[in-house]
Design a protein around this motif. Structure first.
Motif, PDB file in Angstrom:
ATOM      1  N   ASP A 350       0.944  -1.214   0.022  1.00 54.11           N
ATOM      2  CA  ASP A 350       0.031   0.081  -0.081  1.00 54.11           C
ATOM      3  C   ASP A 350       0.799   1.294   0.070  1.00 54.11           C
ATOM      4  N   ASP A 351       1.980   1.195   0.713  1.00 49.87           N
ATOM      5  CA  ASP A 351       3.091   2.250   0.526  1.00 49.87           C
ATOM      6  C   ASP A 351       3.802   2.281  -0.509  1.00 49.87           C
ATOM      7  N   THR A 352       3.245   3.314  -1.598  1.00 50.37           N
ATOM      8  CA  THR A 352       4.127   3.320  -2.978  1.00 50.37           C
ATOM      9  C   THR A 352       5.623   3.655  -2.845  1.00 50.37           C
ATOM     10  N   ASP A 353       6.113   4.358  -1.483  1.00 51.86           N
ATOM     11  CA  ASP A 353       7.252   4.509  -1.429  1.00 51.86           C
ATOM     12  C   ASP A 353       8.391   3.444  -0.793  1.00 51.86           C
ATOM     13  N   SER A 354       7.556   2.331  -0.606  1.00 53.95           N
ATOM     14  CA  SER A 354       8.250   1.025  -0.035  1.00 53.95           C
ATOM     15  C   SER A 354       9.318   0.641  -1.201  1.00 53.95           C
ATOM     16  N   VAL A 355      10.491   0.310  -0.502  1.00 50.69           N
ATOM     17  CA  VAL A 355      11.665  -0.242  -1.396  1.00 50.69           C
ATOM     18  C   VAL A 355      11.722  -1.361  -1.477  1.00 50.69           C
ATOM     19  N   VAL A 356      11.525  -1.805  -2.900  1.00 53.71           N
ATOM     20  CA  VAL A 356      11.780  -3.370  -3.412  1.00 53.71           C
ATOM     21  C   VAL A 356      12.849  -3.673  -3.549  1.00 53.71           C
ATOM     22  N   SER A 357      13.507  -4.828  -3.228  1.00 54.21           N
ATOM     23  CA  SER A 357      14.850  -5.105  -3.711  1.00 54.21           C
ATOM     24  C   SER A 357      15.061  -5.601  -5.282  1.00 54.21           C
ATOM     25  N   GLU A 358      16.072  -5.405  -5.513  1.00 57.08           N
ATOM     26  CA  GLU A 358      16.472  -5.635  -7.225  1.00 57.08           C
ATOM     27  C   GLU A 358      16.111  -7.076  -7.282  1.00 57.08           C
ATOM     28  N   HIS A 359      16.642  -8.363  -6.244  1.00 54.76           N
ATOM     29  CA  HIS A 359      16.217  -9.409  -6.524  1.00 54.76           C
ATOM     30  C   HIS A 359      14.636  -9.607  -6.506  1.00 54.76           C
ATOM     31  N   GLN A 361      12.404  -7.495  -7.377  1.00 56.45           N
ATOM     32  CA  GLN A 361      11.564  -7.219  -8.607  1.00 56.45           C
ATOM     33  C   GLN A 361      12.012  -8.090  -9.892  1.00 56.45           C
ATOM     34  N   ARG A 362      13.165  -8.713  -9.762  1.00 52.33           N
ATOM     35  CA  ARG A 362      13.520  -9.511 -10.945  1.00 52.33           C
ATOM     36  C   ARG A 362      12.667 -10.735 -10.923  1.00 52.33           C
ATOM     37  N   SER A 363      12.655 -11.496  -9.404  1.00 55.70           N
ATOM     38  CA  SER A 363      12.065 -12.995  -9.479  1.00 55.70           C
ATOM     39  C   SER A 363      10.583 -12.729  -9.567  1.00 55.70           C
ATOM     40  N   SER A 364       9.954 -11.626  -9.048  1.00 59.44           N
ATOM     41  CA  SER A 364       8.478 -11.358  -9.098  1.00 59.44           C
ATOM     42  C   SER A 364       7.936 -10.958 -10.503  1.00 59.44           C
ATOM     43  N   THR A 663       4.371 -22.068  -6.215  1.00 56.38           N
ATOM     44  CA  THR A 663       5.230 -23.382  -6.305  1.00 56.38           C
ATOM     45  C   THR A 663       6.596 -23.079  -6.441  1.00 56.38           C
ATOM     46  N   GLU A 664       7.294 -22.788  -5.542  1.00 52.25           N
ATOM     47  CA  GLU A 664       8.769 -22.690  -5.553  1.00 52.25           C
ATOM     48  C   GLU A 664       9.219 -23.183  -4.119  1.00 52.25           C
ATOM     49  N   SER A 665      10.536 -22.762  -3.768  1.00 53.94           N
ATOM     50  CA  SER A 665      11.245 -23.208  -2.650  1.00 53.94           C
ATOM     51  C   SER A 665      10.692 -22.183  -1.621  1.00 53.94           C
ATOM     52  N   ILE A 666      11.097 -22.083  -0.325  1.00 55.06           N
ATOM     53  CA  ILE A 666      10.568 -21.256   0.448  1.00 55.06           C
ATOM     54  C   ILE A 666      11.856 -19.758   0.516  1.00 55.06           C
ATOM     55  N   LEU A 667      12.883 -20.481   0.258  1.00 54.48           N
ATOM     56  CA  LEU A 667      14.092 -19.233  -0.097  1.00 54.48           C
ATOM     57  C   LEU A 667      13.726 -18.261  -1.101  1.00 54.48           C
ATOM     58  N   ASP A 668      13.213 -18.996  -2.549  1.00 48.68           N
ATOM     59  CA  ASP A 668      12.906 -18.133  -3.507  1.00 48.68           C
ATOM     60  C   ASP A 668      11.672 -17.399  -3.226  1.00 48.68           C
ATOM     61  N   ALA A 669      10.592 -18.069  -2.601  1.00 48.39           N
ATOM     62  CA  ALA A 669       9.332 -17.148  -2.363  1.00 48.39           C
ATOM     63  C   ALA A 669       9.632 -16.051  -1.313  1.00 48.39           C
ATOM     64  N   LEU A 670      10.672 -16.302  -0.496  1.00 46.71           N
ATOM     65  CA  LEU A 670      10.839 -15.112   0.281  1.00 46.71           C
ATOM     66  C   LEU A 670      11.831 -14.014  -0.326  1.00 46.71           C
ATOM     67  N   ARG A 671      12.764 -14.609  -1.318  1.00 43.39           N
ATOM     68  CA  ARG A 671      13.450 -13.379  -1.959  1.00 43.39           C
ATOM     69  C   ARG A 671      12.500 -12.470  -2.988  1.00 43.39           C
ATOM     70  N   SER A 672      11.321 -12.945  -3.182  1.00 44.95           N
ATOM     71  CA  SER A 672      10.484 -12.428  -4.207  1.00 44.95           C
ATOM     72  C   SER A 672       9.705 -11.336  -3.490  1.00 44.95           C
ATOM     73  N   MET A 673       9.728 -11.358  -2.113  1.00 46.18           N
ATOM     74  CA  MET A 673       8.729 -10.390  -1.253  1.00 46.18           C
ATOM     75  C   MET A 673       9.437  -9.289  -0.946  1.00 46.18           C
ATOM     76  N   GLN A 674       8.963  -8.091  -0.624  1.00 45.24           N
ATOM     77  CA  GLN A 674       9.246  -6.847  -0.473  1.00 45.24           C
ATOM     78  C   GLN A 674       9.657  -6.842   1.026  1.00 45.24           C
ATOM     79  N   ILE A 702      16.587 -17.810   6.788  1.00 50.12           N
ATOM     80  CA  ILE A 702      16.280 -16.994   8.274  1.00 50.12           C
ATOM     81  C   ILE A 702      16.797 -15.556   7.944  1.00 50.12           C
ATOM     82  N   MET A 703      17.769 -15.371   6.993  1.00 52.14           N
ATOM     83  CA  MET A 703      18.098 -13.903   6.864  1.00 52.14           C
ATOM     84  C   MET A 703      16.964 -13.308   5.957  1.00 52.14           C
ATOM     85  N   GLU A 704      16.552 -14.080   5.124  1.00 51.78           N
ATOM     86  CA  GLU A 704      15.365 -13.420   4.354  1.00 51.78           C
ATOM     87  C   GLU A 704      14.163 -13.408   5.179  1.00 51.78           C
ATOM     88  N   MET A 705      13.983 -14.230   6.110  1.00 52.90           N
ATOM     89  CA  MET A 705      12.696 -14.157   7.070  1.00 52.90           C
ATOM     90  C   MET A 705      12.773 -12.785   7.563  1.00 52.90           C
TER      91      MET A 705
END
Length: 765
Positions: A350-359, A361-364, A663-674, A702-705
Motif C-alpha cells: 500500500d505504501d508506494t514509497d516502499s523499497v523493493v529489492s532488486e532481486h 523485482q527480478r523474481s516477481s 510453487t517454489e522453494s521457501i527461499l525463492d518465495a521469500l526473495r520475491s517479497m518486499q 532465516i536472513m530473508e525471513m
C-alpha cells in the motif's frame, strides 16, 4: 443386395428364425450326400459338410450383425481404401468426395477416434456459466461452431448448456452432405435459433448479419477441423475478429510437437506436450495423406493470438491401447482484451514509497511477465506461475500429504491474527491455511510448496468451496469418496482452477472413486494401518474407541486393546525403517537423526501416542487420528472448513480471496517479497529437514525471513527435537524472544497431534 436389404429390414425375431431353417438345410444336404454316396467317398462328404456349415454360419452372422459391422466397414473403406481423386485446389469438392458416402454414419464412426470433444464442450459450458453468473457476460452469447459438420457438437452442448440460452448458434462447414445431416438434426429438435451455413470458415457471412457479428461472438468452437483447413491463418484471424472481449474459444484437434519446445510453452501452461521422434514423424506423414495438416506452427499461432485458459495434451490409444498413440489437445482460450493488470498477480505494498529489492523485482515481475497471458486469464487469482519442467518440481509425482498434521488450534492461540496480517505458510494439504482464513480472515495468505501437487490439492479445495454445494464438497473431502467427481470437475470446478491444477486432476480423477485419503504418499501409511487393524482383528475395538463418549472409555480401549498391538516387534521394525518414515510419514533422515539424539524411535512414538487418548475425544475433537483410523472424517470430528458453517463462511465472506499459491522453494518465495512485507511466518517442521553440517541455505532463509518481516513480526516452527540446533541461527540474525511455546514431556500432549517434541516462536525486533 436387394435380398440382403430385405433381410435386414425384417424384425430380429424373424431373422433368428432363419437359424433352424439353415440347420434343416444342412441336414438335407447331408441326406443328399449320403443318398448319392455312390458318387462321393466319405472323406469328400466330410469336408463338403464342414465347408457348407462354415459358409452358412458366416453368411448368417454377416446378415445378423450387419448393423454392428456396417459402420466400421464403411468407415474403413472411406478412410483407407476409397480413392479421393484429384480435385486440384477445390477443397470443398475434395471434402465432399471424402464424406458423401459416410455422412450418415459420421457420428457413429468417430466416437473412438475423435476424443476430447465432450471435454472441450463441457469446459466451454462451465466457463460460460461462470461468466454469466458473475455478471462478466451480460447478454446471451452468440456461438459459432466452425467445421461443425453434422451438428454433433451442438446437440452435445445442449446437455451442458441449453441451446435456448444462446442468442444464436451458427454452424459453419464446407461439406454439403454433412450440412444436410446437421440441418435435419436441428429441424427435428425444433431449434429456431440455429443456422447452418455451407461456407468457407475464413469468410463466411450470415444472411442479414454480414457485419453485426464482428466483436460480438461469445463462443467459437472448432472440433477436429482446424487441421483440415487449408486457409488456417485467415480462419484464426477471423475468430479473433469475431470474438467479444469476454468471449472464449474452444478447440480440440490432433497435433504433433516439434523437435524443440513450442514457443507457446513460454507463455501458456503446458504439460506432456512434447512427442517422441516416431510419433512426430509418423502421424504427420499419416494424416498428410488425407490432407490433414499437423504442422506444429499452426497450434503455436492459435495460442499466440489468444490468451490460454485451459490446455490439455493427451494421447488417444485408438484400437490398440498403448501401442497406437495419436496426440490430441483440448484448449480453451480467450481474447487478449480480457487481460487484467499485472498488479492482480503480484502484491504491491500500500505504501508506494516502499523499497523493493532488486532481486525481488527480478523474481516477481519477470516471472509474471514471462507468461502473463496464461495466468492473468484465470477466474481466480490464487495460483502464481511456475516452471513445471524444473527438476525440483518433476521429482514429485504426487502429493506427500493428503491431510495436514499440525494442530491449527494451538497456532491460532499464539498467532493473534487480525485482518491486517500478511501470512507466509507452508501449503502441505492446505487445511491449516483454510483454518487461518476461516477464523481470522487475514489480508493475505501466501502458501508455499515446492511440490506442485500439494498446491494442486489446495487449489482444488479452494475451487471446490467456491463452486460446489456443501454436500458434494463433503463427499470429496469428508467421506473421501465421490463417484461423480469427474462430472463435477468439468461442469463446475474447472472455471476456478488454473490450467496446471486442472490438468493434474483430470489425469487423476480416480482419486475420489474409492478412498481419497489413501492416496498420495501419506496414503501408504493409512493403507498399512488399515491392513494391520484387519490382521489384528481390531476393527470393533477401533469403532468403540472412535465413537466413545467419555475419555475414560477411550483410554481403556487404548490401553487394553490397541496399544499392545501397536508396539509389537513387527510394527517397531517397520517404524525404525528410514524409507518407511520418509515415504509414508514424510520424516526425512535429518529429522530422524534429530530425535534419535534425544531418544529411540520406540520412545518417540510412545511419547507421541500415549497421551493422545486422554487429551480429547476422537468422536468429537480428535479428527487427526480419527482420519487415520477410519480413512474419513465424521461430521462431528473434522476440520472447521468441512463443517457446514465453516464451508458457508468461507464461501460467502471473501476470505478465499486472500490466498496466493507459490510453487517454489521457501527461499525463492521469500526473495520475491518486499522488505517489511510479512507479519507472520508459519514454517511447520521444515527446518528439521536441513543437515546441521551444511546449513547455508537455511542460514539464507532465516536472513530473508528477517528482511521480509515487519518490526514485531514473528516466525513459528515445530521440531522433532526439544531444543532444535537452528535456534542459534535466529539469534545470529538478530531475532529476539526465541521462546518455546510448548515442549513435550512424557505422558503429556502439547496439542491434539502431539507429533512434534516442541513448538517455537521468534520475533523480529
Amino acid at each position: 443386395m436387394k435380398f440382403r436389404q430385405d433381410i435386414l429390414h425384417l424384425p430380429l425375431s424373424l431373422r433368428l428364425s432363419c437359424v433352424p431353417v439353415s440347420l434343416i438345410g444342412i441336414y438335407l444336404v447331408q441326406l443328399q450326400t449320403r443318398f448319392f454316396n455312390v458318387f462321393y467317398n466319405d472323406q469328400y462328404q466330410y469336408w463338403f459338410m464342414v465347408c457348407t456349415f462354415v459358409t452358412t454360419a458366416i453368411t448368417m452372422a454377416f446378415l445378423f450383425l450387419w448393423d454392428q459391422i456396417s459402420t466400421p466397414l464403411r468407415f474403413m473403406y472411406s478412410c483407407f481404401f476409397k480413392r479421393i481423386g484429384d480435385h486440384g485446389n477445390d477443397q470443398q469438392s475434395r471434402l465432399e468426395s471424402f464424406y458423401q458416402d459416410q455422412a450418415e454414419i459420421y457420428d457413429n464412426s468417430r466416437g473412438g477416434l475423435l476424443r476430447g470433444r465432450k471435454t472441450m464442450l463441457k469446459l466451454c459450458a462451465a466457463q460460460l456459466r461462470e461468466q454469466i453468473d458473475t455478471g462478466y457476460m451480460i447478454k446471451k452469447p452468440i456461438w459459432v461452431d466452425l467445421g461443425g459438420g453434422t451438428g454433433w457438437n451442438i446437440e452435445m452442448m445442449h446437455e451442458s448448456f441449453p441451446i435456448d440460452r444462446f442468442e444464436k448458434v451458427i454452424l459453419v462447414d464446407l461439406t454439403p452432405s454433412l450440412c444436410q445431416v446437421a440441418q435435419k438434426r436441428f429441424e427435428s429438435r425444433g431449434w429456431k435459433n440455429v443456422v447452418v451455413l455451407c461456407q468457407d470458415a475464413s469468410r463466411f457471412q450470415v444472411p442479414g448479419l454480414e457485419d453485426a457479428l464482428e466483436g460480438r461472438v461469445g463462443l467459437v468452437t472448432v472440433s477436429y477441423a482446424l487441421s483440415m483447413m487449408d486457409t488456417y491463418h485467415p480462419v484464426v484471424d477471423r475468430i479473433q475478429s469475431l470474438l467479444s472481449p469476454e468471449g472464449i474459444v474452444g478447440v480440440v484437434d490432433f497435433y504433433v510437437s516439434g523437435r524443440s519446445n513450442a514457443p507457446a510453452e513460454s507463455w501458456s501452461p503446458q504439460q506432456n506436450r512434447q512427442c517422441n521422434w516416431f510419433t512426430r514423424h509418423f502421424w504427420h506423414a499419416w494424416f498428410e495423406l488425407d490432407h490433414i495438416h499437423l504442422e506444429p506452427g499452426r497450434r503455436d499461432y492459435l495460442e499466440y493470438k489468444f490468451g490460454t485458459i485451459k490446455s490439455l495434451n493427451r494421447r488417444n490409444h485408438f484400437i490398440i491401447p498403448y501401442l497406437i498413440q495419436m496426440p490430441y489437445y483440448v484448449w480453451l482460450g480467450c481474447s487478449n482484451a480480457r487481460q487484467p493488470e499485472l498488479v492482480n498477480l503480484v502484491d504491491i505494498p500500500d505504501d508506494t514509497d516502499s523499497v523493493v529489492s532488486e532481486h525481488s523485482q527480478r523474481s516477481s515481475f519477470s516471472s509474471v511477465t514471462r507468461r502473463h497471458n496464461s495466468f492473468s486469464h484465470q477466474n481466480k487469482q490464487w495460483r502464481l506461475d511456475y516452471q513445471p519442467n524444473l527438476p525440483c518440481h518433476t521429482q514429485f509425482r504426487s502429493y506427500i500429504y493428503a491431510f495436514t498434521w499440525e494442530d491449527p488450534r494451538v497456532d491460532l492461540q499464539y498467532l493473534h491474527l487480525s485482518k491486517n496480517d500478511v501470512m507466509f505458510v507452508i501449503t502441505s494439504a492446505g487445511d491449516n491455511a483454510l483454518e487461518y482464513a476461516l477464523q481470522a480472515q487475514p489480508k493475505r495468505i501466501h502458501c508455499i510448496d515446492m511440490n506442485p501437487c500439494q498446491n494442486h490439492l489446495l487449489e482444488l479445495k479452494l475451487a471446490g468451496i467456491t463452486s460446489l454445494e456443501y454436500n458434494d464438497f463433503w463427499k470429496m473431502f469428508g467421506d473421501g469418496h465421490h463417484p461423480g467427481f469427474s462430472t463435477l470437475l468439468h461442469d463446475l470446478i474447472s472455471p476456478n482452477l488454473s490450467s496446471y491444477a486442472f490438468q493434474y486432476w483430470s489425469q487423476h480423477k480416480d482419486r475420489f472413486h474409492h478412498k481419497f485419503y489413501k492416496t498420495g504418499y501419506s496414503g501408504l501409511a493409512l493403507s498399512i494401518l488399515e491392513w494391520w487393524i484387519r490382521m489384528q482383528g481390531l476393527g470393533k475395538d477401533i469403532d468403540i474407541m472412535t465413537s466413545a463418549s467419555t475419555i475414560k472409555e477411550q483410554v481403556k480401549v487404548w490401553q487394553t486393546k490397541i496399544r499392545p498391538a501397536i508396539f509389537s516387534p513387527m510394527i517397531q521394525k517397520i517404524l525404525h525403517n528410514p524409507m518407511f518414515l520418509w515415504n509414508a510419514l514424510g520424516v526425512p533422515i535429518n529429522q530422524m537423526n534429530m530425535f534419535l539424539k534425544e531418544c529411540t524411535t520406540q520412545e518417540y512414538i510412545e511419547n507421541t501416542l500415549d497421551p493422545i487418548t486422554s487429551h480429547s475425544l476422537f468422536s468429537e475433537d480428535q479428527y487427526f487420528y480419527y482420519l487415520c483410523l477410519k480413512q474419513r472424517y465424521s461430521h462431528s470430528s473434522c476440520p472447521s472448513y468441512l463443517t457446514k458453517d465453516g464451508f458457508n463462511k468461507l464461501k460467502t465472506s471473501g476470505a478465499l480471496d486472500s490466498f496466493r499459491l507459490h510453487t517454489e522453494s521457501i527461499l525463492d518465495a521469500l526473495r520475491s517479497m518486499q522488505d517489511n512485507y510479512l507479519t507472520r511466518l508459519v514454517v511447520m517442521d521444515h527446518m528439521d529437514w536441513f543437515d546441521p553440517e551444511s546449513c547455508e541455505e537455511l542460514d539464507q532463509e532465516i536472513m530473508e525471513m528477517k528482511r521480509t518481516l515487519q518490526s514485531g513480526g514473528q516466525v513459528y516452527w515445530r521440531s522433532a527435537g526439544t531444543q532444535p540446533w537452528y535456534n542459534a541461527l535466529f539469534e545470529k540474525h538478530g531475532f529476539i524472544r526465541i521462546e518455546a511455546l510448548g515442549v513435550r514431556r512424557s505422558g503429556q500432549a502439547i496439542d491434539r497431534v502431539n507429533m512434534y517434541a516442541s513448538f517455537y516462536r521468534a520475533t523480529k525486533p
